[in-house]
Structures are given as C-alpha cells and as structure tokens.
Design a protein around this motif. Structure first.
Motif, short mmCIF file in Angstrom:
data_model
loop_
_atom_site.label_atom_id
_atom_site.label_comp_id
_atom_site.label_asym_id
_atom_site.label_seq_id
_atom_site.Cartn_x
_atom_site.Cartn_y
_atom_site.Cartn_z
N ASN A 32 0.81 -1.21 0.00
CA ASN A 32 0.00 0.00 0.00
C ASN A 32 0.85 1.27 0.00
O ASN A 32 0.67 2.16 0.83
CB ASN A 32 -0.99 0.00 1.17
CG ASN A 32 -2.08 1.03 0.98
OD1 ASN A 32 -2.44 1.36 -0.15
ND2 ASN A 32 -2.60 1.54 2.09
N VAL A 33 1.84 1.32 -0.92
CA VAL A 33 2.69 2.49 -1.09
C VAL A 33 2.67 2.92 -2.56
O VAL A 33 2.34 2.13 -3.44
CB VAL A 33 4.14 2.23 -0.62
CG1 VAL A 33 4.20 1.99 0.87
CG2 VAL A 33 4.77 1.08 -1.38
N ASN A 35 5.41 3.96 -4.23
CA ASN A 35 6.68 3.68 -4.88
C ASN A 35 7.39 2.58 -4.09
O ASN A 35 7.34 2.57 -2.86
CB ASN A 35 7.54 4.95 -4.92
CG ASN A 35 8.81 4.81 -5.71
OD1 ASN A 35 9.74 4.13 -5.28
ND2 ASN A 35 8.87 5.46 -6.86
N LYS A 36 8.06 1.67 -4.79
CA LYS A 36 8.75 0.54 -4.14
C LYS A 36 9.76 1.02 -3.10
O LYS A 36 10.00 0.36 -2.10
CB LYS A 36 9.45 -0.31 -5.19
CG LYS A 36 9.98 -1.62 -4.65
CD LYS A 36 10.80 -2.40 -5.64
CE LYS A 36 10.07 -2.72 -6.90
NZ LYS A 36 10.84 -3.57 -7.82
N ALA A 37 10.37 2.18 -3.33
CA ALA A 37 11.37 2.72 -2.39
C ALA A 37 10.76 3.06 -1.03
O ALA A 37 11.48 3.22 -0.05
CB ALA A 37 12.01 3.97 -2.99
N LEU A 38 9.44 3.13 -0.97
CA LEU A 38 8.77 3.52 0.27
C LEU A 38 8.22 2.33 1.06
O LEU A 38 7.58 2.51 2.08
CB LEU A 38 7.64 4.50 -0.05
CG LEU A 38 8.08 5.78 -0.77
CD1 LEU A 38 6.88 6.66 -1.06
CD2 LEU A 38 9.14 6.52 0.01
N ILE A 39 8.49 1.12 0.59
CA ILE A 39 8.06 -0.05 1.34
C ILE A 39 8.72 -0.02 2.72
O ILE A 39 9.92 0.18 2.84
CB ILE A 39 8.39 -1.36 0.58
CG1 ILE A 39 7.53 -1.44 -0.68
CG2 ILE A 39 8.18 -2.58 1.48
CD1 ILE A 39 7.86 -2.60 -1.58
N SER A 40 7.92 -0.17 3.73
CA SER A 40 8.38 0.00 5.11
C SER A 40 9.08 -1.25 5.64
O SER A 40 8.58 -2.37 5.50
CB SER A 40 7.19 0.34 6.00
OG SER A 40 7.61 0.57 7.31
N ILE A 41 10.22 -1.02 6.25
CA ILE A 41 10.95 -2.05 6.98
C ILE A 41 11.23 -1.47 8.36
O ILE A 41 11.86 -0.42 8.48
CB ILE A 41 12.27 -2.44 6.28
CG1 ILE A 41 11.97 -3.02 4.89
CG2 ILE A 41 13.07 -3.42 7.13
CD1 ILE A 41 13.19 -3.30 4.06
#
Length: 163
Positions: A32-33, A35-41
C-alpha cells in the motif's frame, strides 16, 4: 565492496539511487505504497537505509535520488543533495542523473530496493590497520552484506504473488 584507493587517495563517487518507477507493481500494491522505495521495513521507508549507508561512507561525495519528487520527498528522513524527477524508463532515469552530475565519471548507481546495503566491515579503518596504520575513521566503504544476498522483501514478494 566499494573501497578504491588510487595513488594513495580515496576515490570519491557521486551516488545515484534509482527510484523512478511510475507504475505500481504487486509489491507496491501489497504494501500500500506509491513507490517501491517507500516499502516499510521496521516502520521506516527502505530507501532511507540506502541513504544511511551512502551518508556514512567515506567514498561518497553527493547523493541524489532519481524518482517522483512529490511522492518521495515527504518520506526521505536524511539529507540528500537532490531528488531528480524520473523519466519514462530506466535509461532516461540514468540519463537524468548523469545530467545532474554533468559527468559520467565516478558515479555509483544503486537501485532503491537494496535496503541491506551497509557501510561494510572492510572500510577505511580496517584497510588502514591492515596496512600498519592504527588511525581510525567513522566513515566506511559501501558493502552489500552477506545477509543481503537473501531477498530482503521475500515476505512481501510471496504475499504479492499469492504464495
């Protein structure tokens, strides 16, 4: 490992992080972002881990991100030199980054989906001590840790593919 010494001097690189995808793929939809760079870890956008490694490296001069500025700017928690708007494909994104630096020399190009990159264990301090110099440095060279060889987003990929 990025640890380059030429004639006794560290070679400096400008870093370009590619985060320019304009379409949402299965990972972005699953997480649910935008952009892929914003995927939460660990409650932090994955791109920030890459920026950390670059900022803490002795080999990096300037750092830019090539991607959608409006989407990325609000999630970047580190100082970078610029967010350069992305083009229609990866080649245009690389060209946009090169144009920002006005040169093709000494550019380190990274993608935004490698959050396990770190300032490695074989940094300048270790290189100096192995050469008999006991001086130390807080900044290190960039390294992709052994654990980074495992897919850092494996769980998301499995969920996105329905496995």
């Amino acid at each position: 490992i990025l640890l380059i010494i030429f004639k006794g001097r560290w070679i400096m690189f400008n870093a370009m992080i590619l985060a320019g995808s304009k379409k949402k793929g299965p990972l972005e939809i699953s997480a649910n972002v935008e952009n892929k760079a914003l995927i939460s870890i660990n409650n932090r956008p994955s791109i920030n881990y890459i920026i950390d490694a670059l900022i803490n490296s002795k080999n990096i001069n300037k750092t830019i991100i090539v991607g959608p500025e409006k989407i990325l700017a609000k999630s970047i928690d580190q100082k970078i030199d610029k967010i350069v708007n992305s083009g229609d494909n990866i080649l245009e994104n690389i060209e946009n980054g090169i144009n920002y630096f006005h040169s093709v020399n000494s550019i380190l190009i990274l993608t935004s989906d490698i959050p396990l990159i770190t300032t490695g264990a074989s940094g300048p301090a270790e290189a100096a001590s192995s050469a008999g110099d006991s001086s130390s440095s807080k900044k290190r060279s960039i390294a992709l840790s052994r654990s980074a060889r495992r897919a850092p987003l494996a769980n998301l990929r499995a969920r996105a593919s329905g496995c």
